[in-house]
Design a protein around this motif. Structure first.
Motif, PDB file in Angstrom:
ATOM      1  N   LEU A  54      64.213 -16.594 -28.036  1.00 36.89           N
ATOM      2  CA  LEU A  54      63.916 -17.692 -27.110  1.00 36.89           C
ATOM      3  C   LEU A  54      62.548 -17.500 -26.468  1.00 36.89           C
ATOM      4  N   ARG A  55      61.646 -16.897 -27.187  1.00 35.68           N
ATOM      5  CA  ARG A  55      60.315 -16.689 -26.633  1.00 35.68           C
ATOM      6  C   ARG A  55      59.651 -18.016 -26.272  1.00 35.68           C
ATOM      7  N   GLU A  56      59.145 -18.079 -25.040  1.00 37.89           N
ATOM      8  CA  GLU A  56      58.432 -19.256 -24.524  1.00 37.89           C
ATOM      9  C   GLU A  56      59.299 -20.519 -24.541  1.00 37.89           C
ATOM     10  N   ALA A  57      60.608 -20.318 -24.531  1.00 34.81           N
ATOM     11  CA  ALA A  57      61.509 -21.478 -24.470  1.00 34.81           C
ATOM     12  C   ALA A  57      61.429 -22.122 -23.093  1.00 34.81           C
ATOM     13  N   ARG A  58      61.485 -23.428 -23.067  1.00 36.64           N
ATOM     14  CA  ARG A  58      61.442 -24.168 -21.805  1.00 36.64           C
ATOM     15  C   ARG A  58      62.869 -24.580 -21.445  1.00 36.64           C
ATOM     16  N   LEU A  59      63.434 -23.851 -20.479  1.00 39.21           N
ATOM     17  CA  LEU A  59      64.835 -24.018 -20.114  1.00 39.21           C
ATOM     18  C   LEU A  59      64.987 -24.405 -18.650  1.00 39.21           C
ATOM     19  N   GLN A  60      64.036 -25.143 -18.135  1.00 37.36           N
ATOM     20  CA  GLN A  60      64.106 -25.553 -16.731  1.00 37.36           C
ATOM     21  C   GLN A  60      65.381 -26.382 -16.486  1.00 37.36           C
ATOM     22  N   ARG A  61      66.086 -26.022 -15.429  1.00 39.93           N
ATOM     23  CA  ARG A  61      67.299 -26.737 -14.982  1.00 39.93           C
ATOM     24  C   ARG A  61      68.426 -26.684 -16.027  1.00 39.93           C
ATOM     25  N   ALA A  62      68.288 -25.849 -17.038  1.00 38.62           N
ATOM     26  CA  ALA A  62      69.356 -25.724 -18.036  1.00 38.62           C
ATOM     27  C   ALA A  62      70.546 -24.984 -17.434  1.00 38.62           C
ATOM     28  N   SER A  63      71.719 -25.236 -17.965  1.00 33.94           N
ATOM     29  CA  SER A  63      72.923 -24.535 -17.524  1.00 33.94           C
ATOM     30  C   SER A  63      73.272 -23.447 -18.519  1.00 33.94           C
ATOM     31  N   LEU A  64      73.205 -22.195 -18.056  1.00 29.67           N
ATOM     32  CA  LEU A  64      73.552 -21.052 -18.888  1.00 29.67           C
ATOM     33  C   LEU A  64      74.780 -20.351 -18.314  1.00 29.67           C
ATOM     34  N   VAL A  65      75.651 -21.128 -17.724  1.00 28.69           N
ATOM     35  CA  VAL A  65      76.851 -20.583 -17.090  1.00 28.69           C
ATOM     36  C   VAL A  65      77.711 -19.858 -18.129  1.00 28.69           C
ATOM     37  N   PRO A 107      73.214 -11.072 -25.003  1.00 30.56           N
ATOM     38  CA  PRO A 107      72.873  -9.658 -25.209  1.00 30.56           C
ATOM     39  C   PRO A 107      71.790  -9.500 -26.276  1.00 30.56           C
ATOM     40  N   GLY A 108      70.748  -8.753 -25.937  1.00 28.88           N
ATOM     41  CA  GLY A 108      69.685  -8.502 -26.902  1.00 28.88           C
ATOM     42  C   GLY A 108      68.801  -9.694 -27.200  1.00 28.88           C
ATOM     43  N   ALA A 109      68.960 -10.785 -26.472  1.00 29.35           N
ATOM     44  CA  ALA A 109      68.134 -11.975 -26.708  1.00 29.35           C
ATOM     45  C   ALA A 109      66.689 -11.708 -26.279  1.00 29.35           C
ATOM     46  N   ILE A 110      65.755 -12.378 -26.920  1.00 26.52           N
ATOM     47  CA  ILE A 110      64.338 -12.252 -26.581  1.00 26.52           C
ATOM     48  C   ILE A 110      63.927 -13.495 -25.794  1.00 26.52           C
ATOM     49  N   LEU A 111      63.574 -13.300 -24.513  1.00 23.08           N
ATOM     50  CA  LEU A 111      63.188 -14.413 -23.657  1.00 23.08           C
ATOM     51  C   LEU A 111      61.795 -14.182 -23.076  1.00 23.08           C
ATOM     52  N   ARG A 112      60.941 -13.561 -23.841  1.00 26.45           N
ATOM     53  CA  ARG A 112      59.577 -13.285 -23.357  1.00 26.45           C
ATOM     54  C   ARG A 112      58.865 -14.594 -23.008  1.00 26.45           C
ATOM     55  N   GLY A 113      58.378 -14.690 -21.799  1.00 27.23           N
ATOM     56  CA  GLY A 113      57.633 -15.879 -21.384  1.00 27.23           C
ATOM     57  C   GLY A 113      58.474 -17.136 -21.266  1.00 27.23           C
ATOM     58  N   ALA A 114      59.785 -17.010 -21.276  1.00 28.95           N
ATOM     59  CA  ALA A 114      60.653 -18.196 -21.171  1.00 28.95           C
ATOM     60  C   ALA A 114      60.593 -18.785 -19.763  1.00 28.95           C
ATOM     61  N   ASP A 115      60.765 -20.087 -19.682  1.00 29.16           N
ATOM     62  CA  ASP A 115      60.748 -20.791 -18.397  1.00 29.16           C
ATOM     63  C   ASP A 115      62.189 -21.130 -18.021  1.00 29.16           C
ATOM     64  N   LEU A 116      62.723 -20.377 -17.038  1.00 31.17           N
ATOM     65  CA  LEU A 116      64.102 -20.566 -16.595  1.00 31.17           C
ATOM     66  C   LEU A 116      64.158 -21.039 -15.153  1.00 31.17           C
ATOM     67  N   ARG A 117      63.120 -21.703 -14.720  1.00 27.50           N
ATOM     68  CA  ARG A 117      63.088 -22.163 -13.340  1.00 27.50           C
ATOM     69  C   ARG A 117      64.245 -23.118 -13.043  1.00 27.50           C
ATOM     70  N   LEU A 153      63.197 -10.005 -21.025  1.00 22.72           N
ATOM     71  CA  LEU A 153      62.735 -11.114 -20.184  1.00 22.72           C
ATOM     72  C   LEU A 153      61.311 -10.870 -19.702  1.00 22.72           C
ATOM     73  N   THR A 154      60.549 -10.135 -20.468  1.00 19.73           N
ATOM     74  CA  THR A 154      59.179  -9.835 -20.080  1.00 19.73           C
ATOM     75  C   THR A 154      58.394 -11.126 -19.836  1.00 19.73           C
ATOM     76  N   GLY A 155      57.817 -11.235 -18.642  1.00 20.77           N
ATOM     77  CA  GLY A 155      56.996 -12.402 -18.322  1.00 20.77           C
ATOM     78  C   GLY A 155      57.763 -13.699 -18.151  1.00 20.77           C
ATOM     79  N   ALA A 156      59.076 -13.658 -18.110  1.00 20.83           N
ATOM     80  CA  ALA A 156      59.866 -14.887 -17.928  1.00 20.83           C
ATOM     81  C   ALA A 156      59.753 -15.380 -16.489  1.00 20.83           C
ATOM     82  N   ASP A 157      59.985 -16.664 -16.285  1.00 18.87           N
ATOM     83  CA  ASP A 157      59.915 -17.255 -14.951  1.00 18.87           C
ATOM     84  C   ASP A 157      61.305 -17.744 -14.551  1.00 18.87           C
ATOM     85  N   LEU A 158      61.905 -17.043 -13.577  1.00 15.32           N
ATOM     86  CA  LEU A 158      63.230 -17.411 -13.090  1.00 15.32           C
ATOM     87  C   LEU A 158      63.165 -17.930 -11.656  1.00 15.32           C
ATOM     88  N   THR A 159      62.018 -18.439 -11.277  1.00 19.95           N
ATOM     89  CA  THR A 159      61.837 -18.940  -9.920  1.00 19.95           C
ATOM     90  C   THR A 159      62.855 -20.042  -9.621  1.00 19.95           C
TER      91      THR A 159
END
Length: 308
Positions: free
Chosen positions: A235-246, A251-261, A275-281
């Motif tokens: 999921l590198r650089e995936a744009r997941l703003q306002r997504a529901s990950l409930v 496990p072991g997923a790659i979320l480098r630079g992902a947008d999880l705001r 989650l290197t460089g990911a944004d969880l703001t």
């Protein structure tokens, strides 16, 4: 006179050669015209079969178009347009299958033919599968013995907007750049699929399986991933703003630079994720998620003491 007489055989040979060349050219043109007429005849026969009331005749039309597409690559754009239109027309409303029924045999066949085509020959073909109802879409791949791998399921850049693909079997599918905005993929299987750069805005992927799936740079703002398996997904650089990950499993997923705001991470499992460089703001329920052994270096939105 002697010189002129001696030249006659040469001139005659030249004229004969020219005549032969013209004749061959005319024959070639006639062959091409005949072949064109044959292709047209095959196409018209297949179209007539598609309109039949008996499903076996319709299947004959579908497979006739498949053979035509292989024999005449220049006609593939037209065949693609016809088959996608056929799927749309035969999956309106509840025709695509209710929660308890299988997909119609002819629709499954049409989708399988489309999945196994060579996308590079699509040209200006209209690959429009918006709003189709394809619940329980069966597996469309084929095992290549020579290459020892699955081939087929080619839907790059296809438009599945607002389609119903509940419980569809799309393992190893090529969906790079596909448009699936608002698409229902609940309980679908997309293990090992290629979805890089796909548009999944507001899509519903609850309880689906995307193990080792390529989801790089997807646009999935507002998408639903509740109870979804994303083990080792990319999921590198995936744009997941306002997504529901409930309760999503990553496990072991790659979320480098992902947008999880502002994403909802309640009870999500990020064990060993990168989650290197990911944004969880502004991410919701961050404290309930499991980040054991996760790499969060440079990630934003984490408490400073959790950076590792």
């Amino acid at each position: 006179m002697a010189l002129a007489a001696s030249s006659i055989p040469g001139i005659a040979a030249l004229v004969a050669l020219l005549f032969t060349w013209v004749s061959v050219g005319q024959t070639g043109a006639q062959v091409r015209i005949a072949e064109g007429g044959l292709v047209t005849g095959r196409f018209n026969a297949a179209i007539e079969n598609l309109a039949a009331s008996a499903v076996d005749i319709r299947l004959g039309g579908i497979y006739g178009l498949e053979r035509l597409m292989r024999d005449s690559p220049d006609d593939q754009p037209t065949v693609v347009t016809v088959l996608t239109a056929y799927v749309r027309e035969h999956t309106r409303g509840s025709a695509g299958g209710s929660a308890d029924t299988r997909l119609a045999t002819d629709v499954q066949a049409a989708m399988t033919v489309l999945a196994n085509r060579d996308p590079s020959r699509d040209g200006s073909g209209d690959f429009d599968l918006r709003n189709v109802h394809l619940r329980h879409l069966g597996y469309m791949g084929r095992w290549d013995r020579a290459q020892q791998r699955v081939i087929g399921i080619n839907f790059p850049e296809a438009d599945f907007s607002a389609a119903d693909l509940t419980e569809a079997d799309l393992d190893h599918a090529g969906l790079a750049g596909a448009v699936m905005a608002g698409t229902t993929l609940r309980e679908a299987t997309l293990n090992g699929a290629e979805l890089a750069d796909a548009v999944l805005t507001d899509a519903d992927l609850a309880r689906s399986r995307l193990v080792r799936t390529d989801l790089r740079r997807i646009e999935a703002s507002g998408a639903h991933f509740e109870d979804t398996y994303l083990t080792r997904a990319d999921l590198r650089e995936a744009r997941l703003q306002r997504a529901s990950l409930v309760r999503a499993s990553l496990p072991g997923a790659i979320l480098r630079g992902a947008d999880l705001r502002q994403a909802d991470l309640r009870d999500a499992d990020f064990t060993g994720a990168d989650l290197t460089g990911a944004d969880l703001t502004g991410a919701k329920n961050l404290s309930t998620a499991d980040f054991a052994d996760a790499v969060t270096k440079g990630a934003r939105g984490f408490p400073s003491q959790s950076q590792r």
